[in-house]
Motif scaffolding. Structure first.
Motif, PDB file in Angstrom:
ATOM      1  N   GLY A 116       0.783  -1.228   0.000  1.00 12.45           N
ATOM      2  CA  GLY A 116       0.000   0.000   0.000  1.00 12.45           C
ATOM      3  C   GLY A 116       0.812   1.275   0.000  1.00 12.45           C
ATOM      4  O   GLY A 116       0.239   2.372  -0.067  1.00 12.45           O
ATOM      5  N   ILE A 117       2.133   1.189   0.072  1.00 13.91           N
ATOM      6  CA  ILE A 117       2.996   2.377   0.087  1.00 13.91           C
ATOM      7  C   ILE A 117       4.169   2.127  -0.863  1.00 13.91           C
ATOM      8  O   ILE A 117       4.873   1.119  -0.743  1.00 13.91           O
ATOM      9  CB  ILE A 117       3.544   2.676   1.487  1.00 13.91           C
ATOM     10  N   THR A 118       4.392   3.054  -1.800  1.00 20.48           N
ATOM     11  CA  THR A 118       5.529   2.964  -2.698  1.00 20.48           C
ATOM     12  C   THR A 118       6.352   4.241  -2.594  1.00 20.48           C
ATOM     13  O   THR A 118       5.823   5.353  -2.765  1.00 20.48           O
ATOM     14  CB  THR A 118       5.084   2.762  -4.152  1.00 20.48           C
ATOM     15  N   LEU A 119       7.628   4.078  -2.304  1.00 19.22           N
ATOM     16  CA  LEU A 119       8.564   5.187  -2.219  1.00 19.22           C
ATOM     17  C   LEU A 119       9.657   4.999  -3.256  1.00 19.22           C
ATOM     18  O   LEU A 119       9.872   3.894  -3.761  1.00 19.22           O
ATOM     19  CB  LEU A 119       9.194   5.254  -0.827  1.00 19.22           C
ATOM     20  N   GLU A 120      10.369   6.076  -3.541  1.00 21.33           N
ATOM     21  CA  GLU A 120      11.534   6.022  -4.430  1.00 21.33           C
ATOM     22  C   GLU A 120      12.740   6.541  -3.671  1.00 21.33           C
ATOM     23  O   GLU A 120      12.672   7.602  -3.047  1.00 21.33           O
ATOM     24  CB  GLU A 120      11.296   6.866  -5.675  1.00 21.33           C
ATOM     25  N   ALA A 121      13.835   5.791  -3.715  1.00 23.94           N
ATOM     26  CA  ALA A 121      15.067   6.222  -3.063  1.00 23.94           C
ATOM     27  C   ALA A 121      15.823   7.186  -3.973  1.00 23.94           C
ATOM     28  O   ALA A 121      16.037   6.894  -5.156  1.00 23.94           O
ATOM     29  CB  ALA A 121      15.939   5.020  -2.736  1.00 23.94           C
ATOM     30  N   ILE A 122      16.209   8.318  -3.421  1.00 26.40           N
ATOM     31  CA  ILE A 122      17.014   9.296  -4.148  1.00 26.40           C
ATOM     32  C   ILE A 122      18.311   9.494  -3.370  1.00 26.40           C
ATOM     33  O   ILE A 122      18.302  10.024  -2.261  1.00 26.40           O
ATOM     34  CB  ILE A 122      16.266  10.636  -4.308  1.00 26.40           C
ATOM     35  N   LYS A 123      19.404   9.030  -3.926  1.00 28.76           N
ATOM     36  CA  LYS A 123      20.694   9.122  -3.248  1.00 28.76           C
ATOM     37  C   LYS A 123      21.224  10.551  -3.358  1.00 28.76           C
ATOM     38  O   LYS A 123      21.329  11.117  -4.440  1.00 28.76           O
ATOM     39  CB  LYS A 123      21.683   8.133  -3.883  1.00 28.76           C
TER      40      LYS A 123
END
Length: 212
Positions: A116-123
């Motif tokens: 139910g939760i989607t995040l994107e990693a940004i280095k």
């Protein structure tokens, strides 16, 4: 609290350093993602309980993400993981400096998916080698960026007056944040009050010129 279409975002300030702890709760599934178990497990437990009220489903802490390895952002990490049974995640380069087993080593652009939760990693390299921001895209509103100690109102994070580290962080913030996301993006930093990219964008040249 931010009451979005699919999730709620709650936060608490903990410790003498005003560390921000963020909790994302899926309204549909009850899954919860904690960002930075900085300190004060009782306060974090209260955050979990408050978040549970945001969903009709049974709330469960599924993942704890650490934005970077500095001591003030991990003081309650071991206790939180033990208490919840949640998996942990952090930027790949910072994993060796975190004294808790990390289940998910994040690289730039990696999806972070919980029920139910989607995040994107940004280095965002510079404050630490593996500092990572987490991006949540709200289907009905502005995006939300959890920037750790890499971006604040008024400037980028501390790079200890190291020109190479500052340049690295400034380049990543300009290219991977301001060059990638619109002005209405809400920034949730690791300490203190939030901001938007639109409020900060005009000041990028002066940040680079001053070197911090």
């Amino acid at each position: 609290m931010w009451d979005l279409r699919d999730i709620t975002i709650r936060s608490a300030s903990v410790s003498e350093m005003d560390n921000n702890v963020y909790l994302l709760t899926s309204k549909q599934t009850g899954a919860q993602v904690l960002i930075d178990a900085a300190d004060d497990l009782p306060a974090i437990r209260r955050l979990f309980a408050d978040g549970a009220a945001d969903t009709a489903a049974e709330a469960k802490v599924a993942l704890v993400v650490t934005t970077h390895s500095h001591w003030d952002h991990v003081r309650a990490l071991a206790e939180t993981v033990e208490a919840t049974g949640a998996r942990s995640a952090a930027g790949a380069e910072d994993v060796p400096d975190i004294d808790v087993p990390v289940d998910l080593a994040l690289n730039h652009g990696d999806p972070v998916e919980v029920d139910g939760i989607t995040l994107e990693a940004i280095k965002l390299r510079g404050h630490t080698p593996g500092s990572v921001a987490l991006l949540y895209r709200d289907p009905d509103g502005p995006a939300h960026l959890f920037s750790g100690d890499s971006l604040f109102p008024g400037g980028v994070g501390n790079t200890q007056k190291d020109p190479a580290r500052f340049t690295s962080l400034m380049n990543d913030v300009e290219e991977r944040v301001f060059g990638y996301l619109p002005d209405d993006t809400v920034v949730h930093p690791g300490h203190g009050k939030g901001t938007t990219l639109g409020a900060e964008r005009p000041h990028l040249p002066e940040w680079r010129e001053r070197g911090w």
